[in-house]
Design a protein around this motif. Structure first.
Motif, PDB file in Angstrom:
ATOM      1  N   PHE A  73       0.810  -1.218   0.000  1.00 38.98           N
ATOM      2  CA  PHE A  73       0.000   0.000   0.000  1.00 38.98           C
ATOM      3  C   PHE A  73       0.846   1.273   0.000  1.00 38.98           C
ATOM      4  N   HIS A  74       2.159   1.148   0.149  1.00 33.17           N
ATOM      5  CA  HIS A  74       3.023   2.328   0.237  1.00 33.17           C
ATOM      6  C   HIS A  74       2.907   3.246  -0.988  1.00 33.17           C
ATOM      7  N   PRO A  75       2.949   2.730  -2.228  1.00 34.71           N
ATOM      8  CA  PRO A  75       2.797   3.628  -3.377  1.00 34.71           C
ATOM      9  C   PRO A  75       1.431   4.304  -3.444  1.00 34.71           C
ATOM     10  N   GLN A  76       0.379   3.617  -2.980  1.00 34.06           N
ATOM     11  CA  GLN A  76      -0.954   4.198  -3.055  1.00 34.06           C
ATOM     12  C   GLN A  76      -1.082   5.406  -2.140  1.00 34.06           C
ATOM     13  N   ARG A  77      -0.375   5.385  -1.002  1.00 29.96           N
ATOM     14  CA  ARG A  77      -0.396   6.532  -0.097  1.00 29.96           C
ATOM     15  C   ARG A  77       0.236   7.765  -0.739  1.00 29.96           C
ATOM     16  N   GLN A  78       1.173   7.558  -1.663  1.00 29.35           N
ATOM     17  CA  GLN A  78       1.911   8.663  -2.261  1.00 29.35           C
ATOM     18  C   GLN A  78       1.342   9.134  -3.593  1.00 29.35           C
ATOM     19  N   THR A  79       0.294   8.465  -4.085  1.00 27.76           N
ATOM     20  CA  THR A  79      -0.213   8.788  -5.419  1.00 27.76           C
ATOM     21  C   THR A  79      -1.738   8.904  -5.449  1.00 27.76           C
ATOM     22  N   LYS A  80      -2.347   9.283  -4.347  1.00 27.91           N
ATOM     23  CA  LYS A  80      -3.811   9.347  -4.296  1.00 27.91           C
ATOM     24  C   LYS A  80      -4.361  10.342  -5.315  1.00 27.91           C
ATOM     25  N   VAL A  81      -3.788  11.536  -5.356  1.00 27.80           N
ATOM     26  CA  VAL A  81      -4.266  12.563  -6.289  1.00 27.80           C
ATOM     27  C   VAL A  81      -4.006  12.131  -7.730  1.00 27.80           C
ATOM     28  N   MET A  82      -2.805  11.659  -8.006  1.00 25.27           N
ATOM     29  CA  MET A  82      -2.478  11.256  -9.370  1.00 25.27           C
ATOM     30  C   MET A  82      -3.282  10.045  -9.819  1.00 25.27           C
ATOM     31  N   ASN A  83      -3.423   9.046  -8.940  1.00 26.31           N
ATOM     32  CA  ASN A  83      -4.128   7.814  -9.294  1.00 26.31           C
ATOM     33  C   ASN A  83      -5.595   8.099  -9.603  1.00 26.31           C
ATOM     34  N   GLU A  84      -6.246   8.824  -8.701  1.00 24.65           N
ATOM     35  CA  GLU A  84      -7.662   9.134  -8.931  1.00 24.65           C
ATOM     36  C   GLU A  84      -7.826  10.143 -10.063  1.00 24.65           C
ATOM     37  N   GLY A  85      -6.893  11.078 -10.184  1.00 19.99           N
ATOM     38  CA  GLY A  85      -6.965  12.033 -11.281  1.00 19.99           C
ATOM     39  C   GLY A  85      -6.817  11.349 -12.629  1.00 19.99           C
ATOM     40  N   THR A  86      -5.891  10.392 -12.700  1.00 19.75           N
ATOM     41  CA  THR A  86      -5.698   9.627 -13.935  1.00 19.75           C
ATOM     42  C   THR A  86      -6.955   8.842 -14.301  1.00 19.75           C
ATOM     43  N   ALA A  87      -7.497   8.109 -13.328  1.00 16.99           N
ATOM     44  CA  ALA A  87      -8.680   7.285 -13.593  1.00 16.99           C
ATOM     45  C   ALA A  87      -9.882   8.142 -13.980  1.00 16.99           C
ATOM     46  N   ARG A 107       2.087  26.586  -4.462  1.00 18.53           N
ATOM     47  CA  ARG A 107       2.426  25.293  -5.053  1.00 18.53           C
ATOM     48  C   ARG A 107       3.337  24.488  -4.121  1.00 18.53           C
ATOM     49  N   ARG A 108       4.313  25.169  -3.535  1.00 17.52           N
ATOM     50  CA  ARG A 108       5.242  24.485  -2.633  1.00 17.52           C
ATOM     51  C   ARG A 108       4.538  23.999  -1.376  1.00 17.52           C
ATOM     52  N   GLN A 109       3.694  24.835  -0.793  1.00 21.59           N
ATOM     53  CA  GLN A 109       3.007  24.454   0.440  1.00 21.59           C
ATOM     54  C   GLN A 109       1.991  23.346   0.206  1.00 21.59           C
ATOM     55  N   LEU A 110       1.269  23.406  -0.917  1.00 24.40           N
ATOM     56  CA  LEU A 110       0.285  22.359  -1.201  1.00 24.40           C
ATOM     57  C   LEU A 110       0.983  21.028  -1.474  1.00 24.40           C
ATOM     58  N   SER A 111       2.095  21.052  -2.186  1.00 21.83           N
ATOM     59  CA  SER A 111       2.795  19.803  -2.477  1.00 21.83           C
ATOM     60  C   SER A 111       3.296  19.144  -1.199  1.00 21.83           C
ATOM     61  N   ARG A 112       3.665  19.950  -0.193  1.00 20.10           N
ATOM     62  CA  ARG A 112       4.126  19.384   1.072  1.00 20.10           C
ATOM     63  C   ARG A 112       3.042  18.582   1.782  1.00 20.10           C
ATOM     64  N   GLU A 113       1.789  18.948   1.550  1.00 17.52           N
ATOM     65  CA  GLU A 113       0.696  18.218   2.173  1.00 17.52           C
ATOM     66  C   GLU A 113       0.643  16.764   1.691  1.00 17.52           C
ATOM     67  N   TYR A 114       1.286  16.473   0.579  1.00 18.88           N
ATOM     68  CA  TYR A 114       1.266  15.122   0.011  1.00 18.88           C
ATOM     69  C   TYR A 114       2.640  14.460   0.076  1.00 18.88           C
ATOM     70  N   ASP A 115       3.563  15.059   0.793  1.00 18.35           N
ATOM     71  CA  ASP A 115       4.915  14.517   0.944  1.00 18.35           C
ATOM     72  C   ASP A 115       4.977  13.746   2.252  1.00 18.35           C
ATOM     73  N   ILE A 116       5.072  12.410   2.187  1.00 20.78           N
ATOM     74  CA  ILE A 116       5.067  11.622   3.416  1.00 20.78           C
ATOM     75  C   ILE A 116       6.314  11.874   4.245  1.00 20.78           C
ATOM     76  N   GLY A 117       7.376  12.373   3.619  1.00 21.08           N
ATOM     77  CA  GLY A 117       8.554  12.749   4.379  1.00 21.08           C
ATOM     78  C   GLY A 117       8.304  13.952   5.263  1.00 21.08           C
ATOM     79  N   TRP A 118       7.291  14.733   4.918  1.00 16.32           N
ATOM     80  CA  TRP A 118       6.917  15.919   5.683  1.00 16.32           C
ATOM     81  C   TRP A 118       5.776  15.634   6.649  1.00 16.32           C
TER      82      TRP A 118
END
Length: 516
Positions: free
Chosen positions: A275-289, A431-442
């Motif tokens: 499930f690790h990749p799914q946690r990092q690609t929720k926006v992209m995965n659902e956006g793609t589909a 853009r920088r602040q919003l991207s951090r919301e999806y960075d699991i390192g953050w």
């Protein structure tokens, strides 16, 4: 909109009813567009129709078709069922499994239009993303996951028969509590081959027990020995420290775990890794589909394979899927990944095909290129949410979504500061602040095992590096630390290190008796 008369022989279905031959026609029509017009690359599809109760059951076990038993799944089932029966929650139209073949579960209550939508969305949109995104290629084994889940289910059942349900449940409870800290965050040289896990079990277990015994046999005993007798660097090297994958460390080094318990930790680790990749690609995965289903449904309508009435039904459902409440709306709970992902995919399509001068300045590599699907397929393959948003959220979309950034200064007693508006500097900051919301390192706590007192009381030392003044939540931390102590078998000490590299807080836990 003016009604268009369409030859009845072209229609994939009429009205809301469907049967399995209808589903086959729908799948084949979607497949032709997905492969030949959109250029998608997908795993073979397996489509299964399930009832609402089966969908609730799938919810409870994180959507997996095969899974071991655990009390938490029954708890989740009861929770979801209660809300669903009261009309307080809808069920998903589908669940899709990252496997080969790619399994899509469709609700039998769906209309023919909705079955078309979810086949386009799941069987081709999600399917393409699963197969091609680099994170899924690195971290998941689509061909082996079903066989491995079958092995895991059987192994845990045999453990329950041999060691008792209570003992197995306690081990699973502890492993689940540490599941988010059971992931290798950096890719190794070897890809995961889950089909070989069962075959290698005996060989691996014999080797690891030998290495484990050799390590702990070197631990000095007796009062005459001091901790300094084993150098810090040598001790850390022998134990593979520092280590952020806590479940992996426990599986390899916990002195009191039985072999079957180590295998259970390994099973939970593999599920967490899946499930690790799914946690990092929720926006992209659902956006793609969502983008894929939107393209396919529009193309089917243009071809005359879906009637105007059925297409209107689709548009209503699609609008609900991508609805984004405003920040001051009572329904607002953050960004809808479907809405944000779909909006960004459409915006990228616009930049590639009809760019403005602003687009050319911000995105010189893709603006005006002309091949929208080629650009999107490349993005889908090579980015995750954090990097996707940080590089492709455009000023145009920021204005369209009316995004701004608030800064709550702890030094100020009144109000908050609007720290980013719609100018060049503001766009970059948003853009920088919003991207951090999806960075699991953050967003995820950075916790490492840093040392073990081999010469003394074998206490385990962990450190949490505090980021942005976010300390661990006290109640949850105590429960998780207790599970960690139970698995380790000795005391554990967790230190929280602040920005000044000073220990700001310390937490300890001792193993409970009779939990092994």
């Amino acid at each position: 909109m003016t009604a268009t008369l369409r030859p009845k022989e072209l229609l994939l279905f009429k009205g809301a009813d469907w049967d399995f031959s209808t589903l086959q026609r729908i799948h084949d029509a979607c497949e032709e567009i997905a492969l030949n017009e959109l250029g998608l690359d997908v795993y073979p599809n397996q489509i299964e129709v399930i009832t609402s109760e089966q969908m609730l059951d799938a919810y409870s076990s994180t959507g997996m078709p095969l899974f071991y038993r655990h009390w938490s799944f029954g708890k989740h089932f009861a929770h979801h069922e209660a809300f669903y029966r009261r009309g307080m929650r809808d069920l998903a139209y589908e669940i899709v499994i990252n496997s080969s073949p790619c399994i899509s579960y469709l609700m039998e209550e769906n209309t023919a239009t909705m079955q078309t939508l979810v086949i386009a969305h799941a069987a081709f949109g999600h399917n393409h993303f699963f197969k091609n995104n680099y994170l899924f290629k690195l971290w998941t084994d689509a061909e082996g996951i079903l066989d491995y889940l079958d092995f895991a289910k059987g192994y845990i059942s045999r453990c329950e028969e041999r060691y008792g349900e209570v003992a197995v449940e306690r081990t699973l409870d502890a492993a689940h509590a540490l599941m988010s800290h059971g992931v290798h965050r950096y890719a190794g040289k070897n890809t995961l081959d889950l089909r070989q896990e069962e075959k290698r079990l005996q060989e691996r277990r014999a080797h690891e027990e030998q290495m484990f015994n050799d390590l702990w046999r070197t631990v000095p005993v007796g009062k005459a020995k001091k901790a300094g007798d084993i150098g810090l660097e040598k001790r850390r090297a022998a134990l593979g420290l520092p280590q952020d994958n806590i479940l992996y460390f426990l599986e390899k080094s916990a002195p009191r775990l039985q072999p079957w318990q180590r295998e259970i930790l390994r099973i939970v680790r593999h599920v967490a890794q899946y499930f690790h990749p799914q946690r990092q690609t929720k926006v992209m995965n659902e956006g793609t589909a969502t983008f894929v289903h939107y393209q396919i449904m529009n193309r089917l309508h243009e071809r005359g394979q879906i009637s105007d009435g059925n297409f209107l039904e689709f548009l209503k459902s699609h609008a609900n899927v991508v609805f984004q409440p405003n920040y001051d709306d009572r329904r607002f709970s953050g960004f809808n990944p479907y809405a944000l992902g779909f909006a960004m995919m459409q915006d990228i399509e616009r930049i590639v095909t009809a760019p403005t001068e602003e687009d050319r300045a911000w995105f010189p590599d893709i603006a005006g290129r002309g091949d929208a699907m080629g650009v999107l397929r490349d993005i889908w393959a090579n980015y995750r949410d954090e990097s996707f948003i940080s590089q492709f959220l455009s000023p145009n979309l920021i204005r369209q979504l009316r995004l701004f950034h608030l800064y709550d200064d702890p030094e100020q007693t009144e109000g908050v500061l609007v720290s980013a508006i719609h100018n060049e500097r503001g766009y970059l900051r948003i853009r920088r602040q919003l991207s951090r919301e999806y960075d699991i390192g953050w967003t995820d706590p950075a916790i490492d095992i840093v040392d073990v007192d081999l010469a003394g009381d074998r206490r385990l030392l962990l450190q949490h590096i505090v980021v942005n003044d976010c300390y661990l939540q006290e109640a949850d931390m105590k429960h998780v630390l207790q599970h960690l102590a139970d698995l380790w078998g000795y005391d554990v000490l967790l230190q929280e290190i602040d920005d000044s590299n000073v220990v700001a807080r310390e937490h300890t836990a001792s193993p409970r008796k009779n939990v092994q």
